[in-house]
Scaffold this active site. Structure first.
Site, PDB file in Angstrom:
ATOM      1  N   SER A   1      43.191  44.694  23.418  1.00 19.05           N
ATOM      2  CA  SER A   1      42.842  45.723  24.401  1.00 19.05           C
ATOM      3  C   SER A   1      41.786  45.161  25.349  1.00 19.05           C
ATOM      4  O   SER A   1      41.264  44.069  25.147  1.00 19.05           O
ATOM      5  CB  SER A   1      42.309  46.974  23.707  1.00 19.05           C
ATOM      6  OG  SER A   1      41.001  46.761  23.242  1.00 19.05           O
TER       7      SER A   1
ATOM      8  N   TYR B   1      33.626  46.784  18.124  1.00 17.49           N
ATOM      9  CA  TYR B   1      35.056  46.773  18.386  1.00 17.49           C
ATOM     10  C   TYR B   1      35.380  45.738  19.472  1.00 17.49           C
ATOM     11  O   TYR B   1      36.326  44.961  19.338  1.00 17.49           O
ATOM     12  CB  TYR B   1      35.538  48.158  18.821  1.00 17.49           C
ATOM     13  CG  TYR B   1      37.016  48.230  19.065  1.00 17.49           C
ATOM     14  CD1 TYR B   1      37.910  48.261  18.002  1.00 17.49           C
ATOM     15  CD2 TYR B   1      37.532  48.252  20.354  1.00 17.49           C
ATOM     16  CE1 TYR B   1      39.271  48.316  18.214  1.00 17.49           C
ATOM     17  CE2 TYR B   1      38.895  48.306  20.580  1.00 17.49           C
ATOM     18  CZ  TYR B   1      39.756  48.342  19.508  1.00 17.49           C
ATOM     19  OH  TYR B   1      41.104  48.386  19.731  1.00 17.49           O
TER      20      TYR B   1
END
Length: 116
Positions: free
Chosen positions: A44, A73
């Site tokens: 992502s 993340y």
């Protein structure tokens, strides 16, 4: 985040490398100009939160008060990108054509962008 999003994928990929190499060698005997192995890693755009790069000094955010979920993340996604690039260099360089040419895709809602 790092263990789930990066280390698990990296370990699985590394365990599969001998099979990828063997499959490519078998395919080359049948079709010399064909490369059959491909590794796909879904990522992502969250790696952009790691403006200072990967935190090698404290990758698990063990220091008190240092944990931020977005940064953790993002760091796991950055590690995945770095691993994909390294894997491509090791297995896809000149004379080592095991993997097909690297194609980078970043999946992020609401759209998907891919580059050749």
């Amino acid at each position: 985040h790092l263990q789930t999003n990066y280390l698990a994928c990296a370990l699985l990929t590394l365990l599969l490398v001998p099979s990828l190499v063997q499959g490519t060698e078998s395919m080359k005997q049948m079709k010399p100009n064909r490369m059959c192995s491909r590794v796909v890693m879904v990522n992502s755009i969250m790696h952009i939160f790691c403006k200072d790069g990967f935190r090698f000094s404290d990758p698990n955010f063990a220091e008190k008060g240092s944990y931020k979920s977005t940064l953790a993340y993002g760091q796991s996604k950055l590690a995945q990108i770095l691993f994909a690039n390294h894997l491509r260099e090791k297995l896809g360089g000149k004379g080592k054509r095991v993997l097909r040419p690297l194609r980078r895709c970043s999946l992020h809602r609401p759209r998907c962008r891919c580059s050749p």
